[in-house]
Scaffold this active site. Structure first.
Site, PDB file in Angstrom:
ATOM      1  N   LYS A  52       0.843  -1.208   0.000  1.00 38.75           N
ATOM      2  CA  LYS A  52       0.000   0.000   0.000  1.00 38.75           C
ATOM      3  C   LYS A  52       0.875   1.254   0.000  1.00 38.75           C
ATOM      4  O   LYS A  52       0.618   2.209  -0.732  1.00 38.75           O
ATOM      5  CB  LYS A  52      -0.941  -0.015   1.220  1.00 38.75           C
ATOM      6  CG  LYS A  52      -2.048  -1.063   1.091  1.00 38.75           C
ATOM      7  CD  LYS A  52      -2.855  -1.264   2.374  1.00 38.75           C
ATOM      8  CE  LYS A  52      -3.813  -2.430   2.215  1.00 38.75           C
ATOM      9  NZ  LYS A  52      -4.613  -2.735   3.411  1.00 38.75           N
ATOM     10  N   GLN A  96      -4.568  -1.492   9.732  1.00 47.62           N
ATOM     11  CA  GLN A  96      -4.510  -2.821   9.118  1.00 47.62           C
ATOM     12  C   GLN A  96      -5.037  -3.882  10.097  1.00 47.62           C
ATOM     13  O   GLN A  96      -4.656  -3.906  11.267  1.00 47.62           O
ATOM     14  CB  GLN A  96      -3.057  -3.138   8.707  1.00 47.62           C
ATOM     15  CG  GLN A  96      -2.897  -4.415   7.896  1.00 47.62           C
ATOM     16  CD  GLN A  96      -3.528  -4.355   6.501  1.00 47.62           C
ATOM     17  OE1 GLN A  96      -3.693  -3.291   5.905  1.00 47.62           O
ATOM     18  NE2 GLN A  96      -3.895  -5.505   5.980  1.00 47.62           N
ATOM     19  N   ASP A 119     -10.903   2.962   4.314  1.00 45.12           N
ATOM     20  CA  ASP A 119     -11.151   1.517   4.270  1.00 45.12           C
ATOM     21  C   ASP A 119     -12.653   1.215   4.184  1.00 45.12           C
ATOM     22  O   ASP A 119     -13.047   0.084   3.912  1.00 45.12           O
ATOM     23  CB  ASP A 119     -10.615   0.853   5.546  1.00 45.12           C
ATOM     24  CG  ASP A 119      -9.425  -0.041   5.278  1.00 45.12           C
ATOM     25  OD1 ASP A 119      -9.269  -0.480   4.126  1.00 45.12           O
ATOM     26  OD2 ASP A 119      -8.677  -0.307   6.227  1.00 45.12           O
TER      27      ASP A 119
HETATM   28  N1  GUN Z   1      -6.948  -6.909   6.361  1.00 46.40           N
HETATM   29  C1  GUN Z   1      -7.307  -7.622   5.275  1.00 46.40           C
HETATM   30  N2  GUN Z   1      -7.824  -6.804   4.325  1.00 46.40           N
HETATM   31  C2  GUN Z   1      -7.787  -5.556   4.834  1.00 46.40           C
HETATM   32  C3  GUN Z   1      -8.174  -4.282   4.319  1.00 46.40           C
HETATM   33  O1  GUN Z   1      -8.685  -4.126   3.214  1.00 46.40           O
HETATM   34  N3  GUN Z   1      -7.960  -3.241   5.154  1.00 46.40           N
HETATM   35  C4  GUN Z   1      -7.420  -3.385   6.393  1.00 46.40           C
HETATM   36  N4  GUN Z   1      -7.273  -2.298   7.136  1.00 46.40           N
HETATM   37  N5  GUN Z   1      -7.058  -4.542   6.888  1.00 46.40           N
HETATM   38  C5  GUN Z   1      -7.237  -5.625   6.108  1.00 46.40           C
END
Ligand code: GUN
Length: 291
Positions: A52, A96, A119
């Site tokens: 990311k 995350q 998100d």
């Molecule tokens: N863990 C797995 N997929 C995601 C996501 O799209 N965002 C976040 N913050 N954590 C995750």
């Protein structure tokens, strides 16, 4: 059978975002800025977070990575979120998941200001999305919708089976596919670990979205001839022939399923890159609002 090339489409989307950043900066605005909070050192989470941050750099966004040790208290984490909520140099941020077990996910998610929740996990964003109002749509479902759109796959009147009911993927995906807009207007069934006749349900799908988190769960007998199959799974399988000791497989047994499909996403190179591109897209949506 045609591959749904998430890598290529995500590149297209990222190129568009990059051009928009250049224009923003030329007009005297600062570029979009995304912050990512990572707690602990879950290897998969570290990989995603690094991807990311790199993606931000590639399109010209600013990014900040806040990496905390696994024993961080919930209070300190919540205080950090409060600071990010107030920080005007930041357009959006994500925490995350998963978080260590002493931290309550829901409390953390609800602390993020909905306007910075790129998100799309906050109940306000999930609720607004469900009502068809302006909202941040979470990145994996949002990325899948974008992929369907850019391949101009017909969805109206189709039977869409969503395999998995998680808050991150299956839940929002099912809501998006039943909306009365394109892509959507599907008849949606949600199947999950307790569904009794799961094979028959999957085999009746025109569009099958597999997000159950079980490697190669979907086999050829569960897929109708000509179906569109979207594989959300990213599972690590031990593989001594690979330098890193594992290979990535989806929730779909690709080799046996793909010959039956009209379209199918590969793993890797399908949904994964779209998820990251869509997070960048959400961050741009947040940035446009302060321009
Ligand atoms: N863990 C797995 N997929 C995601 C996501 O799209 N965002 C976040 N913050 N954590 C995750």
């Amino acid at each position: 059978m045609e591959l749904l090339d998430g890598k290529a489409i995500s590149k297209q989307l990222r190129e568009e975002l990059k051009e928009e950043v250049e224009q923003m900066v030329a007009e005297g605005h600062r570029p979009p800025h995304l912050a990512v909070i990572l707690v602990g050192s879950n290897p998969a989470s570290e990989t995603y977070v690094n991807a990311k941050v790199k993606a931000c750099k590639d399109v010209g966004y600013e990014s900040s990575l806040l990496h905390f040790p696994p024993e961080i208290s919930q209070e300190i984490l919540l205080n950090t979120i409060d600071e990010l909520n107030e920080n005007e140099d930041l357009d959006g941020f994500i925490v995350q998941l998963p978080l260590p077990s002493h931290i309550d996910d829901r409390t953390v998610i609800e602390r993020v200001l909905p306007g910075k929740d790129v998100d799309g996990f906050h109940p306000i964003n999930v609720g607004r999305m469900a009502l068809g109002l302006d909202a941040f749509v979470s990145a994996t479902p949002g990325g899948i919708v974008e992929l369907i759109k850019r391949y101009e796959i017909e969805t109206e009147g189709k039977h869409c089976v969503v395999l998995g009911r998680s808050n991150i993927v299956g839940g929002p995906m099912s809501i998006l596919m039943r909306r009365n807009t394109y892509p959507g207007n599907c008849t949606v069934t949600i199947a999950h670990s307790r569904t009794k006749n799961i094979k028959e349900v999957c085999a009746s799908a025109d569009i099958l979205i597999a997000a159950i988190g079980k490697p190669e769960f979907v086999t050829a007998d569960m897929v109708k001839e000509g179906a569109v199959v979207i594989d959300v799974g990213i599972n690590r399988m031990d593989d001594a022939t690979r330098e890193r000791g594992y290979r990535l497989v989806g929730d779909v047994a690709f080799a046996e399923v793909s010959p039956k499909c009209s379209y199918i996403t590969p793993v890797p190179g399908g949904v994964g890159p779209m998820t990251i591109a869509y997070l960048l897209n959400n961050t741009m949506i947040a940035a446009r609002k302060r321009k």
